[in-house]
Design an enzyme around this catalytic site. Structure first.
Site, PDB file in Angstrom:
ATOM      1  N   ASP A  27       0.811  -1.221   0.000  1.00  0.00           N
ATOM      2  CA  ASP A  27       0.000   0.000   0.000  1.00  0.00           C
ATOM      3  C   ASP A  27       0.849   1.278   0.000  1.00  0.00           C
ATOM      4  OD1 ASP A  27      -2.337  -1.494   0.103  1.00  0.00           O
ATOM      5  OD2 ASP A  27      -2.474  -1.411   2.285  1.00  0.00           O
ATOM      6  N   THR A  42     -12.501  -9.382  -7.916  1.00  0.00           N
ATOM      7  CA  THR A  42     -11.245  -8.813  -7.421  1.00  0.00           C
ATOM      8  C   THR A  42     -11.294  -7.298  -7.579  1.00  0.00           C
ATOM      9  OG1 THR A  42      -8.846  -8.629  -7.744  1.00  0.00           O
ATOM     10  CG2 THR A  42     -10.142  -9.225  -9.678  1.00  0.00           C
ATOM     11  N   ARG A  98      -4.354  -5.381 -11.489  1.00  0.00           N
ATOM     12  CA  ARG A  98      -3.230  -6.314 -11.708  1.00  0.00           C
ATOM     13  C   ARG A  98      -3.732  -7.752 -11.798  1.00  0.00           C
ATOM     14  NH1 ARG A  98      -1.194  -9.769  -8.233  1.00  0.00           N
ATOM     15  NH2 ARG A  98      -2.300  -8.796  -6.502  1.00  0.00           N
ATOM     16  N   GLY A 114     -14.200  -4.165  -0.417  1.00  0.00           N
ATOM     17  CA  GLY A 114     -14.671  -4.695   0.850  1.00  0.00           C
ATOM     18  C   GLY A 114     -13.617  -5.511   1.575  1.00  0.00           C
ATOM     19  N   ASN A 115     -13.896  -5.817   2.842  1.00  0.00           N
ATOM     20  CA  ASN A 115     -12.954  -6.613   3.630  1.00  0.00           C
ATOM     21  C   ASN A 115     -13.080  -8.096   3.272  1.00  0.00           C
ATOM     22  OD1 ASN A 115     -15.244  -7.585   4.970  1.00  0.00           O
ATOM     23  ND2 ASN A 115     -15.068  -6.113   6.632  1.00  0.00           N
ATOM     24  N   VAL A 116     -12.300  -8.926   3.944  1.00  0.00           N
ATOM     25  CA  VAL A 116     -12.270 -10.359   3.626  1.00  0.00           C
ATOM     26  C   VAL A 116     -13.654 -10.982   3.770  1.00  0.00           C
ATOM     27  CG1 VAL A 116     -11.370 -12.592   4.374  1.00  0.00           C
ATOM     28  CG2 VAL A 116      -9.819 -10.642   4.174  1.00  0.00           C
ATOM     29  N   THR A 120     -16.607  -9.595   3.512  1.00  0.00           N
ATOM     30  CA  THR A 120     -17.475  -9.141   2.427  1.00  0.00           C
ATOM     31  C   THR A 120     -17.157  -9.882   1.140  1.00  0.00           C
ATOM     32  OG1 THR A 120     -17.634  -6.936   3.405  1.00  0.00           O
ATOM     33  CG2 THR A 120     -18.187  -7.132   1.077  1.00  0.00           C
ATOM     34  N   ARG A 121     -15.878 -10.006   0.838  1.00  0.00           N
ATOM     35  CA  ARG A 121     -15.481 -10.617  -0.433  1.00  0.00           C
ATOM     36  C   ARG A 121     -15.822 -12.103  -0.478  1.00  0.00           C
ATOM     37  NH1 ARG A 121     -10.412  -7.342  -2.868  1.00  0.00           N
ATOM     38  NH2 ARG A 121     -10.873  -5.336  -1.923  1.00  0.00           N
ATOM     39  N   CYS A 141       0.004   2.311  -7.104  1.00  0.00           N
ATOM     40  CA  CYS A 141      -0.180   0.958  -6.574  1.00  0.00           C
ATOM     41  C   CYS A 141      -1.480   0.324  -7.049  1.00  0.00           C
ATOM     42  CB  CYS A 141      -0.094   0.947  -5.045  1.00  0.00           C
ATOM     43  SG  CYS A 141      -1.384   1.871  -4.221  1.00  0.00           S
TER      44      CYS A 141
END
Length: 323
Positions: A86, A129, A133, A156-158, A160-161, A248
């Site tokens: 990041d 995703t 990249r 979203g966070n883990v 959510t995904r 990034c």
């Protein structure tokens, strides 16, 4: 009465997400051991945490970092922990990257329905995703291997995904192995993507511990957590990213790894890739050389590969450039 300096708790600035809190907690324990001082977590909300826009839209570079760095400069925290991928490639003069601990698994992983592997996903499979990249490389691989997939942008966070898969909205999502390892959810992975299929983001899997440049005592203490091989690798990767003038959130992948003969490390190999998000065009190259023993040597390795990639047309494949 003021608390004696030696016993005052060190304040560690961290993002509020479950992953950030987990990795900062691990660093806090290690710092407490090397300094003999307690460490308290100071939760800081960053722009990247509150914005619901996709990273490519909000700029990507530094959106998870700026608020932490501002708190460091103001003296509100003593040091901060970032996911190294990041971090913008330009280091502020008033701050120093005091330690880059041993890197976690840098690979990307798939969490898919019915425990499916990436290559076993059905025709028309929807893969979520938030990373251009990942989209670029997954689509390029699919095109080259006769797979029919659709990459879907998500945030979203883990929870959510992975929830998108559990709820049947998506067939799979792509996440970083390191993050799932750190929050104890690696057993939910259905496939580990080889770095020959998808190169990770520069610095993926590594943490950055940053503090004020004028705090010599803390810099010396934090340096005990530094891993020279990890630092050399991520420096080369980030140098490649900087030389490509890419933020990034640009579709750039890079990985430096060590080539060993038995127990003896012989060389460092740096691989880089850039591509259009639809996977129609990619530039992927690698270079191998002696393991850099200086910061400048690692930087030079990254720049050299970036120069080769630019001569092969890499610049035209990046949708976002750093400003």
């Amino acid at each position: 009465m003021t608390e004696p300096h030696a016993t005052r708790a060190l304040r560690l600035g961290t993002r509020r997400s479950k992953l950030a809190m987990a990795q900062s907690g691990q660093v806090a324990e290690a710092v407490s051991q090397v300094t003999g001082r307690p460490v308290e977590l100071v939760e800081i909300t960053t722009y990247g945490d509150v914005s619901r826009a996709h990273l490519a839209q909000i700029g990507g570079t530094g959106v998870f970092v700026t608020a932490l760095r501002d708190a460091l400069v103001r003296g509100e925290v003593d040091f901060a922990v970032h996911s190294l991928k990041d971090l913008p490639t330009t280091q502020p003069e008033e701050l120093v990257l005091a330690a880059v601990p041993v890197r976690e698994d840098p690979r990307d992983v798939i969490v898919a329905r019915d425990a499916l592997k990436f290559t076993d996903l059905p025709r028309g499979a929807r893969i979520g995703t938030g990373s251009p990249r990942r989209m670029a490389q997954l689509n390029a691989y699919a095109r080259g291997h006769g797979l029919d997939i659709e990459t879907v942008p998500i945030r979203g966070n883990v929870d959510t995904r992975i929830g998108y898969v559990r709820d049947g909205e998506l067939d799979a999502v792509v996440l970083a192995a390191a993050g799932l390892n750190r929050i104890g959810r690696i057993d939910e992975v259905t496939d580990f993507l080889s770095v020959d299929t998808v190169l990770p983001a520069p610095g993926q899997g590594a943490l950055a511990i940053e503090c004020a440049a004028d705090n010599a005592e803390l810099i010396a203490a934090l340096a005990e957590l530094d891993d020279p091989f990890t630092r050399a690798a991520v420096t080369a990767e980030r140098s490649l990213l900087a030389a490509l003038e890419a933020g990034c959130s640009a579709p750039v992948g890079a990985l430096a790894d060590l080539l060993a003969d038995g127990q003896i490390v012989k060389e460092m190999r740096l691989r880089g890739v850039v591509g259009t998000t639809d996977g129609t065009r990619t530039v992927q190259l690698s270079t191998t050389g002696p393991v850099p023993d200086t910061h400048d040597g690692a930087v030079a390795l990254g720049r050299a590969l970036a120069t080769e990639m630019l001569t092969q047309g890499a610049a035209g494949l990046m949708g976002e450039r750093a400003h």
